[in-house]
Design an enzyme around this catalytic site. Structure first.
Site, PDB file in Angstrom:
ATOM      1  N   GLY A 160       0.795  -1.219   0.000  1.00  0.00           N
ATOM      2  CA  GLY A 160       0.000   0.000   0.000  1.00  0.00           C
ATOM      3  C   GLY A 160       0.830   1.273   0.000  1.00  0.00           C
ATOM      4  O   GLY A 160       2.061   1.255   0.119  1.00  0.00           O
ATOM      5  N   GLY A 162       2.491   3.761   1.545  1.00  0.00           N
ATOM      6  CA  GLY A 162       3.012   4.018   2.877  1.00  0.00           C
ATOM      7  C   GLY A 162       3.505   5.431   3.091  1.00  0.00           C
ATOM      8  O   GLY A 162       3.740   5.846   4.222  1.00  0.00           O
ATOM      9  N   LYS A 183       4.113  12.294  -2.972  1.00  0.00           N
ATOM     10  CA  LYS A 183       4.981  11.230  -2.466  1.00  0.00           C
ATOM     11  C   LYS A 183       5.946  11.817  -1.441  1.00  0.00           C
ATOM     12  O   LYS A 183       6.635  12.797  -1.728  1.00  0.00           O
ATOM     13  CB  LYS A 183       5.767  10.582  -3.601  1.00  0.00           C
ATOM     14  N   ASP A 195       8.143   6.051   8.241  1.00  0.00           N
ATOM     15  CA  ASP A 195       7.728   7.344   8.782  1.00  0.00           C
ATOM     16  C   ASP A 195       6.951   8.176   7.764  1.00  0.00           C
ATOM     17  O   ASP A 195       6.556   9.304   8.042  1.00  0.00           O
ATOM     18  CB  ASP A 195       8.937   8.142   9.280  1.00  0.00           C
ATOM     19  N   GLY A 196       6.756   7.632   6.576  1.00  0.00           N
ATOM     20  CA  GLY A 196       5.961   8.342   5.581  1.00  0.00           C
ATOM     21  C   GLY A 196       6.696   9.425   4.821  1.00  0.00           C
ATOM     22  O   GLY A 196       6.087  10.141   4.022  1.00  0.00           O
ATOM     23  N   ARG A 253       3.380  14.071  -8.204  1.00  0.00           N
ATOM     24  CA  ARG A 253       3.536  13.307  -9.439  1.00  0.00           C
ATOM     25  C   ARG A 253       2.178  12.981 -10.050  1.00  0.00           C
ATOM     26  O   ARG A 253       1.170  12.905  -9.351  1.00  0.00           O
ATOM     27  CB  ARG A 253       4.359  12.040  -9.196  1.00  0.00           C
ATOM     28  N   ARG A 260      -2.186  -0.513 -10.023  1.00  0.00           N
ATOM     29  CA  ARG A 260      -1.063  -1.347 -10.438  1.00  0.00           C
ATOM     30  C   ARG A 260      -1.436  -2.813 -10.359  1.00  0.00           C
ATOM     31  O   ARG A 260      -2.521  -3.167  -9.899  1.00  0.00           O
ATOM     32  CB  ARG A 260       0.138  -1.033  -9.555  1.00  0.00           C
ATOM     33  N   ASP A 330       4.018  -4.732  -7.419  1.00  0.00           N
ATOM     34  CA  ASP A 330       3.389  -3.528  -6.891  1.00  0.00           C
ATOM     35  C   ASP A 330       3.940  -2.262  -7.536  1.00  0.00           C
ATOM     36  O   ASP A 330       3.394  -1.177  -7.320  1.00  0.00           O
ATOM     37  CB  ASP A 330       3.539  -3.456  -5.368  1.00  0.00           C
ATOM     38  N   ASN A 331       5.004  -2.390  -8.336  1.00  0.00           N
ATOM     39  CA  ASN A 331       5.568  -1.250  -9.048  1.00  0.00           C
ATOM     40  C   ASN A 331       5.260  -1.294 -10.545  1.00  0.00           C
ATOM     41  O   ASN A 331       5.872  -0.561 -11.321  1.00  0.00           O
ATOM     42  CB  ASN A 331       7.090  -1.197  -8.859  1.00  0.00           C
TER      43      ASN A 331
END
Length: 576
Positions: A160, A162, A183, A195-196, A253, A260, A330-331
């Site tokens: 997910g 993150g 992002k 930590d995001g 972005r 995906r 996932d990419n």
């Protein structure tokens, strides 16, 4: 290629790029919008289709999250880090603004144009707050997406967003759908132990990488802006136990979809079939309007398109020497565009086994493995469609997957024959391409500059090996004993098309860039940004958005020269 790629940012706009973002008061905005900028904010009612906005709050610029709020939502509204979020496609969670002062370090006018935004938007306080995560557009409901994925060949369960927030979608004046995502904008329920945040080194690479790839003609997401903050985070760049504090940044972005392969995988694996069907319907309705979602064969029609377009994308990667570095499912974009620029790299010395990611000990995601990994990932995606297929349709999956190899080879050969100045592709041309690449590998020649220099000499010069002294890459290839045999194949093939040598060189000029975002070039920009010289990003962007033309600034920086000795020690990893 859009006109903005070759346009210069006006001095007044450049000065505005590095203004401090102030999340609280309008009065602290460093510059006011001039009357001429205000005039540009008018819309179609008064200015026609070409009108662009100079603000994201006034004048009718509209963002929407409505389409995404129709999906199953995480019922827990509190934003705390969790490992599992069942039965949801999104979690509603706001960005966490960076602490302290932030700076709008760079923006891409070409990408902003996709959102109907004029470069003068840099002077808008609201825009700078929007892309830094400190202001939420009234029509936006920020979301974090739940997905899963196979990482380095193993199912990694729930992953997910993150450290990313989907702000919503925008339909531009041409009717194109674009989704805006931040992002590095803070923790979400999918952050796990993270930590995001994203650090400057990865954010600069992502911002420049996506825009450079677009200019190279590769299917890709886009970068609209780069915000750098005072907040620092602890990172272990190479997982070596040597931690350090690093400055943070946020990239705004764009993609026409951020769904995906892993978006489908998590739903199929968890048996969330209704959500899976809803996701399929959304993708078809919004992004493949020629496929009727009501038809029983629509999942197979989608698979066919994804197979063909993923093959095309990876062939494009190979053609510019790009290596993604982390081709986990996932990419992998469902729209077959390059996303998630992490430890990527461009070939310098032609080495098919090139691995840009220092975390990839086994070389799984090397340059030459990318076509094979693309097929493996497509198989994983194809398996997610099974719950929506009859047994007869399931049997057809493999037949569709079998198209991948041919689709890739056709796209690959077309790209590389174009790089050689040919207008057509014949099966025997594969031998011609292979011979050149074999010589490049043998002589350790530079991938990008060998093709560029080949397109800037005559056929007669090739036969006599009389090249300009500065053509160091081609000179190295010509030292191979096989070079004469290559020229003996190459010249007749060019003449066979009935074209002049000038025609060949013109074709090559549009297929072979002089500049790519080499790791050592990116590192130089990163170090400048970390020292507070934000103008360095804009200077690099100007060159990378026009990579086929010689730039005096790039030549002065040595971008087309041999890599400096310290470049061999550079390493990049997934840590960012």
């Amino acid at each position: 290629m859009e006109e903005e790629l070759s346009q210069k940012i006006t001095p007044s706009t450049e000065e505005q790029l590095c203004q401090k973002i102030t999340p609280s008061t309008e009065e602290q905005s460093c510059q006011k919008i001039t009357p001429s900028m205000e005039e540009k904010s008018c819309r179609e009612e008064t200015c026609g289709d070409a009108a662009l906005y100079s603000d994201v709050e006034r004048g009718g610029w509209r963002l929407s999250s409505e389409e995404f709020l129709k999906f199953p939502l995480d019922p827990v509204k509190e934003n705390y880090v969790r490992r599992n979020v069942p039965n949801a496609v999104f979690s509603i969670v706001p960005p966490t603004p960076l602490e302290g002062e932030t700076v709008l370090a760079a923006m891409s006018p070409s990408a902003l144009d996709l959102l109907d935004l004029d470069p003068s938007v840099a002077s808008s306080t609201r825009f700078r707050e929007l892309v830094s995560g400190s202001w939420i557009h009234p029509d936006s409901t920020p979301l974090a997406h739940r997905y899963g994925g196979h990482q380095f060949g193993w199912w990694a369960e729930q992953l997910g967003d993150g450290r990313a927030h989907l702000l919503g979608h925008y339909v531009n004046r041409h009717g194109s759908w674009w989704e805006i995502q931040l992002k590095g904008s803070g923790a979400t329920p999918y952050s796990r132990l993270g930590d995001g945040r994203a650090v400057v080194r990865s954010s600069v690479r992502e911002f420049l990488g996506a825009e450079a790839m677009h200019a190279l003609g590769v299917r890709t997401s886009r970068s609209a802006s780069l915000v750098v903050g005072e907040e620092t985070v602890t990172r272990d760049p190479f997982y070596s136990g040597h931690v350090r504090l690093e400055p943070t940044a946020i990239v705004a972005r764009l993609a026409q979809s951020w769904f995906r392969f892993g978006s489908f995988e998590i739903l199929a694996r968890k048996g969330e079939t209704e959500a899976l069907k809803q996701l399929l319907n959304h993708i078809l309705t919004r992004h493949f309007p020629d496929i009727d979602p009501a038809l029983p064969d629509s999942p197979l029609a989608l698979l066919t398109r994804v197979v063909e377009e993923t093959a095309e994308m990876i062939a494009q990667w190979q053609g510019v020497g790009f290596t993604h570095g982390v081709m986990n499912t996932d990419n992998m974009s469902i729209l077959s565009v390059t996303i998630d620029y992490g430890p990527f790299g461009f070939l310098e010395t032609y080495n098919p086994g090139f691995v840009p990611n220092s975390s990839d000990d086994d070389g799984r995601y090397s340059y030459d493995n990318q076509p094979k990994i693309g097929y493996m990932n497509l198989r994983m995606f194809a398996s997610t469609l099974r719950p929506m297929l009859t047994q007869t349709q399931v049997i057809q999956i493999q037949m569709i997957l079998d198209r991948y190899d041919l689709a890739f080879k056709e796209a690959y050969l077309k790209i590389f024959t174009g790089k050689l100045g040919l207008l057509s592709s014949k099966p025997e041309d594969e031998k011609l391409v292979d011979r050149l690449l074999a010589m490049m590998k043998e002589t350790k020649a530079d991938f990008t500059l060998t093709f560029w220099e080949l397109g800037n000499v005559s056929l007669d010069e090739l036969e006599t090996k009389k090249f300009p002294k500065s053509f160091w890459a081609l000179t190295r290839v010509a030292n191979s004993e096989k070079f004469k045999g290559f020229v003996e194949l190459y010249r007749p093939r060019i003449l066979d098309e009935g074209r002049t040598d000038e025609d060949r060189r013109n074709t090559m000029a549009s297929n072979n860039p002089r500049y790519v975002l080499r790791n050592w070039v990116a590192q130089q920009v990163i170090e400048e940004v970390e020292r507070g010289n934000y103008q360095a990003v804009g200077e690099a962007l100007k060159i990378l958005q026009d990579p086929y033309r010689t730039h005096s600034e790039a030549e002065d920086k040595g971008w087309a020269g041999k890599a400096p000795s310290w470049a061999n020690k550079l390493r990049v990893s997934c840590s960012s």
